[in-house]
Design a protein around this motif. Structure first.
Motif, PDB file in Angstrom:
ATOM      1  N   THR A  33       0.825  -1.207   0.000  1.00 44.87           N
ATOM      2  CA  THR A  33       0.000   0.000   0.000  1.00 44.87           C
ATOM      3  C   THR A  33       0.861   1.259   0.000  1.00 44.87           C
ATOM      4  O   THR A  33       2.012   1.253   0.442  1.00 44.87           O
ATOM      5  N   ALA A  34       0.267   2.329  -0.506  1.00 47.23           N
ATOM      6  CA  ALA A  34       0.887   3.651  -0.499  1.00 47.23           C
ATOM      7  C   ALA A  34      -0.153   4.640   0.018  1.00 47.23           C
ATOM      8  O   ALA A  34      -1.175   4.867  -0.635  1.00 47.23           O
ATOM      9  N   THR A  35       0.103   5.220   1.179  1.00 41.77           N
ATOM     10  CA  THR A  35      -0.850   6.125   1.810  1.00 41.77           C
ATOM     11  C   THR A  35      -0.356   7.559   1.672  1.00 41.77           C
ATOM     12  O   THR A  35       0.779   7.863   2.078  1.00 41.77           O
ATOM     13  N   PRO A  36      -1.150   8.466   1.089  1.00 46.46           N
ATOM     14  CA  PRO A  36      -0.697   9.854   0.907  1.00 46.46           C
ATOM     15  C   PRO A  36      -0.369  10.516   2.241  1.00 46.46           C
ATOM     16  O   PRO A  36      -1.049  10.315   3.250  1.00 46.46           O
ATOM     17  N   ILE A  37       0.708  11.305   2.234  1.00 46.34           N
ATOM     18  CA  ILE A  37       1.095  12.099   3.408  1.00 46.34           C
ATOM     19  C   ILE A  37       0.545  13.508   3.191  1.00 46.34           C
ATOM     20  O   ILE A  37       0.898  14.191   2.229  1.00 46.34           O
ATOM     21  N   GLU A  38      -0.323  13.932   4.083  1.00 44.04           N
ATOM     22  CA  GLU A  38      -1.069  15.173   3.877  1.00 44.04           C
ATOM     23  C   GLU A  38      -0.336  16.412   4.361  1.00 44.04           C
ATOM     24  O   GLU A  38      -0.554  17.518   3.855  1.00 44.04           O
ATOM     25  N   SER A  39       0.540  16.272   5.350  1.00 44.39           N
ATOM     26  CA  SER A  39       1.171  17.462   5.919  1.00 44.39           C
ATOM     27  C   SER A  39       2.580  17.130   6.387  1.00 44.39           C
ATOM     28  O   SER A  39       2.994  15.962   6.395  1.00 44.39           O
ATOM     29  N   LEU A  91       5.900  -1.259  -6.848  1.00 49.24           N
ATOM     30  CA  LEU A  91       4.480  -1.234  -7.171  1.00 49.24           C
ATOM     31  C   LEU A  91       3.659  -1.360  -5.894  1.00 49.24           C
ATOM     32  O   LEU A  91       3.919  -2.227  -5.054  1.00 49.24           O
ATOM     33  N   ALA A  92       2.651  -0.493  -5.763  1.00 47.59           N
ATOM     34  CA  ALA A  92       1.784  -0.513  -4.569  1.00 47.59           C
ATOM     35  C   ALA A  92       0.434   0.089  -4.936  1.00 47.59           C
ATOM     36  O   ALA A  92       0.266   0.682  -6.014  1.00 47.59           O
ATOM     37  N   ARG A  93      -0.526  -0.061  -4.016  1.00 48.50           N
ATOM     38  CA  ARG A  93      -1.891   0.431  -4.253  1.00 48.50           C
ATOM     39  C   ARG A  93      -2.178   1.670  -3.402  1.00 48.50           C
ATOM     40  O   ARG A  93      -1.864   1.709  -2.220  1.00 48.50           O
ATOM     41  N   LEU A  94      -2.811   2.646  -4.052  1.00 44.09           N
ATOM     42  CA  LEU A  94      -3.321   3.804  -3.341  1.00 44.09           C
ATOM     43  C   LEU A  94      -4.654   3.467  -2.697  1.00 44.09           C
ATOM     44  O   LEU A  94      -5.343   2.529  -3.135  1.00 44.09           O
ATOM     45  N   PRO A  95      -5.066   4.205  -1.667  1.00 46.16           N
ATOM     46  CA  PRO A  95      -6.384   3.962  -1.051  1.00 46.16           C
ATOM     47  C   PRO A  95      -7.501   4.097  -2.083  1.00 46.16           C
ATOM     48  O   PRO A  95      -7.524   5.032  -2.887  1.00 46.16           O
ATOM     49  N   GLY A  96      -8.411   3.124  -2.092  1.00 45.24           N
ATOM     50  CA  GLY A  96      -9.550   3.168  -2.992  1.00 45.24           C
ATOM     51  C   GLY A  96      -9.223   2.828  -4.429  1.00 45.24           C
ATOM     52  O   GLY A  96     -10.066   3.007  -5.318  1.00 45.24           O
ATOM     53  N   ALA A  97      -8.016   2.331  -4.698  1.00 47.88           N
ATOM     54  CA  ALA A  97      -7.631   1.999  -6.080  1.00 47.88           C
ATOM     55  C   ALA A  97      -8.445   0.813  -6.580  1.00 47.88           C
ATOM     56  O   ALA A  97      -8.842  -0.063  -5.806  1.00 47.88           O
ATOM     57  N   PRO A  98      -8.718   0.747  -7.885  1.00 46.29           N
ATOM     58  CA  PRO A  98      -9.436  -0.405  -8.434  1.00 46.29           C
ATOM     59  C   PRO A  98      -8.683  -1.701  -8.184  1.00 46.29           C
ATOM     60  O   PRO A  98      -7.457  -1.714  -8.017  1.00 46.29           O
ATOM     61  N   GLU A  99      -9.421  -2.799  -8.194  1.00 45.87           N
ATOM     62  CA  GLU A  99      -8.800  -4.109  -8.021  1.00 45.87           C
ATOM     63  C   GLU A  99      -7.996  -4.472  -9.272  1.00 45.87           C
ATOM     64  O   GLU A  99      -8.203  -3.924 -10.352  1.00 45.87           O
ATOM     65  N   ILE A 128      -2.818  -0.249  -9.780  1.00 45.83           N
ATOM     66  CA  ILE A 128      -1.448  -0.308  -9.286  1.00 45.83           C
ATOM     67  C   ILE A 128      -0.715   0.966  -9.684  1.00 45.83           C
ATOM     68  O   ILE A 128      -0.795   1.422 -10.823  1.00 45.83           O
ATOM     69  N   SER A 129       0.017   1.535  -8.727  1.00 45.58           N
ATOM     70  CA  SER A 129       0.835   2.717  -8.988  1.00 45.58           C
ATOM     71  C   SER A 129       2.301   2.386  -8.719  1.00 45.58           C
ATOM     72  O   SER A 129       2.624   1.421  -8.023  1.00 45.58           O
ATOM     73  N   LEU A 130       3.189   3.207  -9.289  1.00 45.95           N
ATOM     74  CA  LEU A 130       4.627   2.970  -9.158  1.00 45.95           C
ATOM     75  C   LEU A 130       5.256   4.081  -8.321  1.00 45.95           C
ATOM     76  O   LEU A 130       4.942   5.262  -8.509  1.00 45.95           O
ATOM     77  N   PHE A 131       6.164   3.683  -7.425  1.00 57.26           N
ATOM     78  CA  PHE A 131       6.774   4.628  -6.497  1.00 57.26           C
ATOM     79  C   PHE A 131       8.287   4.485  -6.481  1.00 57.26           C
ATOM     80  O   PHE A 131       8.821   3.377  -6.576  1.00 57.26           O
TER      81      PHE A 131
END
Length: 544
Positions: free
Chosen positions: A143-149, A181-189, A194-197
């Motif tokens: 998983t990849a969780t956005p950092i807001e601040s 490769l990891a998934r963002l919150p709410g990403a499609p199955e 899949i997103s790349l980081f």
């Protein structure tokens, strides 16, 4: 310039990488106190590799590269890999990371990461596979969780575990840039989510210096059949909830970005078939000239001779030599098409896409075949580790598995590549071969059979039937292209080019056309037999 590069990297590979091949196999990579250690000599050899600029051959000039063709970069990798396949996986993966950042990174990412990746001061990895997913990349759970601040706002917290990460941890380069490769919150199955980081081992400060270590670690090293000096790592990201990564490319488009890296890697893995075959051939030929045993059959002189004088050893050596040259011919025809595509030749680029699964699959399968013959030529001594012949066989065995198994390559050929331009890309390729081989009936017939099977697969066959015949069809296709290139080489030499090959190339080319091409033609029945027999047994009967 080309001659200087090829001769230079050959000398470098022989002097720096080759002497480490055996010790790397015996001692391997070791994980000690969370640090991967390599045998003595590896650090110095890698430092020389970076200092001499071999990593930068085909990279963009604006980031410190030499801007030369991909074909030349592949020749560098081929020479290094023939000297030491396990070691060469380190720069090979870095080249793929450079491609991914160059094609999908933003300007800031390019300026931060490319100069050091291009020089080789930093290395790169690919992180796809997870324990529960295997080849099914869409099943990943990282998983990849956005950092807001805060200081890392706009970046992501990465969490998950990846397996089979080649050179995932080591001390040879100053930093390791992991592409994860990891998934963002709410990403499609599945693969659509899949997103790349970019996840560096060490954080990079604003001035480009290295900061603190990121929250990632190598959990363990795999104990493998071969390539023992290449650390194959289980990597853990975010054990303490502090692993920072940044998105590269678009959200949920990570697999497409990773494929930029994988396409490059698949060609270079196909090259590994050439690499290991060349090393096995050289060693087997040396042994056959040196090993004296038995009199020559039918000779009135009963004195024992070197085994290279015996007919069956000659058959095996000629087969090794012919297959190695044919693999190399297919490799550089593929890279040449890729280079032309990069320069704007769309037809060449499309043809290159069709060729990639062929060189990856047939090249790596054939590399094993050649290494196996090398063991056979050594006889009982080939089965004894001290001769080194067995190492080539063991090292070669991974190549048909990673970067997409060869079954996946064959499936890619029949499900995706045959459909390019409604089948015209593949059809034109086989038509070119048939026309050029008008005076070689076996080769022309093979190309015509391939074209007919391709049309059947596109127009008539069910998906199961396509997949059932995909592997033999991929082999037929690769042999047809390789045979064509060998024929063109033979004609070139006979017309006066490369005088040093005048006595050799016509023989190896003709051997391939007369012996290997008919074998591939015999796969037609298997390629078109369909899938019914595969399901004639129940699962319990098949596995019982």
């Amino acid at each position: 310039m080309v001659q200087a590069i090829v001769e230079g990297v050959g000398a470098f590979a022989a002097g720096e990488f080759a002497p480490l091949n055996r010790i790397g196999d015996l001692e391997g990579a070791k994980l000690e106190n969370n640090i991967v250690r390599l045998p003595d000599g590896y650090n110095a050899a890698y430092d020389q590799y970076v200092a001499q600029g071999w990593n930068a051959i085909a990279s963009p000039q604006e980031f410190g590269g030499q801007g030369l063709p991909f074909t030349l970069a592949c020749n560098v990798i081929e020479n290094l890999g023939a000297a030491n396949m396990a070691f060469t996986l380190l720069p090979m993966l870095s080249v793929g990371a450079i491609d991914a950042v160059e094609n999908h990174g933003n300007d800031e990412q390019k300026s931060v990461y490319l100069p050091k990746l291009v020089s080789g001061e930093w290395s790169g990895t690919m992180n796809l596979t997870e324990p529960q997913a295997g080849s099914d990349v869409g099943a990943l759970r990282s998983t990849a969780t956005p950092i807001e601040s805060g200081d890392h706002a706009g970046k992501y917290l990465i969490n998950g575990q990846k397996i089979y990460i080649t050179w995932g941890e080591h001390e040879l380069s100053k930093n390791i840039i992991h592409l994860v490769l990891a998934r963002l919150p709410g990403a499609p199955e599945g693969t659509r989510g899949i997103s790349l980081f970019i996840v560096p081992k060490y954080h990079v400060n604003d001035d480009g210096s290295l900061g603190s270590k990121n929250d990632l670690r190598c959990v363990s090293l795999e104990h493998k059949l071969g390539i023992n000096a290449s650390p194959t790592c289980v990597m853990s990201y975010g054990d303490n909830g502090e692993c920072i990564g940044e998105l590269i490319g678009e959200e949920n488009r990570g697999l497409a970005a990773m494929f930029t890296m994988m396409n490059n890697a698949r060609i270079n893995v196909g090259s590994q078939g050439v690499q290991i075959a060349e090393r096995a051939l050289q060693q087997a030929a040396y042994y056959a000239k040196d090993r004296v045993q038995s009199a020559r059959a039918g000779s009135p002189d009963r004195a024992p001779v070197a085994i290279i004088e015996h007919p069956d050893v000659r058959r095996m050596l000629l087969r090794m030599k012919s297959l190695t040259e044919a693999m190399r011919a297919l490799l550089y025809y593929t890279t040449g098409q890729v280079d032309r595509g990069t320069l704007g030749d769309a037809a060449a680029g499309a043809r290159g896409d069709v060729l990639v699964p062929m060189i990856k699959a047939w090249g790596t399968d054939t590399g094993i075949d050649v290494a196996s013959i090398g063991v056979q030529i050594h006889g009982g001594m080939g089965f004894v580790e001290e001769t080194g012949a067995a190492q080539h066989y063991r090292d070669a065995r991974i190549a048909p598995i990673y970067e997409g198994t060869n079954g996946i390559q064959a499936a890619d050929l029949v499900t995706r590549k045959l459909g390019l331009e409604n089948g015209e890309v593949y059809a034109r390729l086989m038509a070119d071969i048939a026309q050029a081989a008008a005076d070689e009936p076996a080769l022309a017939s093979l190309a015509q059979d391939c074209a007919a099977i391709a049309e059947w697969m596109r127009e008539t066959a069910s998906l199961d039937d396509k997949l059932a015949g995909s592997v033999p069809f991929c082999t037929m296709s690769a042999v047809a292209v390789a045979g064509w290139q060998m024929l063109l080489q033979k004609r070139a030499v006979e017309s006066g080019e490369a005088p040093s090959l005048a006595a050799i190339k016509p023989v190896t080319a003709q051997f391939f056309i007369d012996h290997v091409v008919p074998e591939a033609a015999g796969l037609k029945a298997s390629a078109t037999a369909g899938s019914d027999i595969f399901y004639a047994l129940t699962t319990d009967q098949l596995a019982g």
